[in-house]
Design an enzyme around this catalytic site. Structure first.
Site: not given
Ligand code: APR
Length: 227
Positions: A89, A104, A172-174
């Site tokens: 986004d 990405h 906010g990233t695993s």
């Protein structure tokens, strides 16, 4: 000015109403990765893949930046801020961040399946592409997204950026998907690393300042800590 480098993932946009991938109810529970996010999936059923990204694109156009995106944009007053995002986004840009690298790809862009340098930008009034939508030279258009199994063209630039960080912030990233998850290893050993996530994330590094909060509250706390 100190160089603050941010690595953001899907959790950055969760408070804007965009689903993450691996949380319960996340995107990959509903849509098998191999069907919608691989070159093989696109060859098997291109319409399914285009429909998937058409829906994601419309949702992204309708979403608004949250307090986390806005807080990071405001930090440009005090830091040189570089954002490396896994998100497709454009909420960092719409919040006002001026230096955003998309690892990405970008939902708002599509490109020729024959010539990767032939890139077109879609707008909220025409947010979809379909089978038969072609580039100027007559090849089918596809989403400008890095699918699983494809090269990540921006990774070298991202490594250079992390390499020059005075402060690294992960939000906010695993940290499940490489090469993005490995970027942390390119930070200088004495560079302080902050990690903002409501859940525990194993970053495989000692001495991380863990802020166990969502993106908006977490960025606020980060700003207080860095004052
Ligand atoms: N604020 C911050 N983090 C949050 C929030 C929130 N409000 N809500 C959830 N999170 C965290 C989750 O706890 C989890 O650690 O966001 C993380 C999301 O992880 P993933 O769903 O795995 O997303 P991400 O790491 O960005 O995925 C990487 O995988 O599928 C691909 O290409 C896709 O770019 C994506 C990549």
């Amino acid at each position: 000015m100190k160089h603050l480098v941010v690595l953001s993932g899907a959790g950055m946009s969760a408070e804007s109403g965009i689903a993450t991938f691996r949380d319960s109810g996340g995107m990959w529970e509903q849509y098998p990765i191999e069907d919608v996010a691989t070159p093989e999936g696109f060859r098997r059923n291109p319409q399914l893949v285009l429909d998937f990204y058409n829906a994601r694109r419309k949702a992204a156009f309708e979403a608004k930046p949250n307090g986390g995106h806005i807080g990071l944009a405001e930090m440009e007053k005090d830091f040189k801020v570089s954002i490396i995002t896994q998100n497709v986004d454009d909420l960092h840009e719409r919040a006002g961040s001026s230096n955003v690298l998309h690892l990405h790809g970008e939902l708002s862009k599509v490109r020729s399946t024959a010539d990767p340098s032939s890139i077109y930008t879609l707008t909220p009034d025409k947010p979809e592409i379909h089978i038969g939508d072609k580039c100027e030279k007559g090849s089918q258009l596809r989403p400008h997204i890095v699918w699983f199994g494809e090269a990540v063209p921006m990774i070298e630039k991202a490594i250079e950026t992390v390499n020059t960080a005075d402060i690294l912030v992960i939000i906010g990233t695993s940290l499940n998907v490489y090469p993005a998850a490995g970027l942390l290893n390119y930070a200088n050993p004495d560079t302080p690393v902050y990690l903002i996530d409501p859940k525990e994330v194993n970053a495989h590094r000692q001495g991380i300042h863990f802020i166990q909060k969502g993106a908006s509250e977490g960025v606020e706390e980060l700003r207080r800590s860095l004052k």
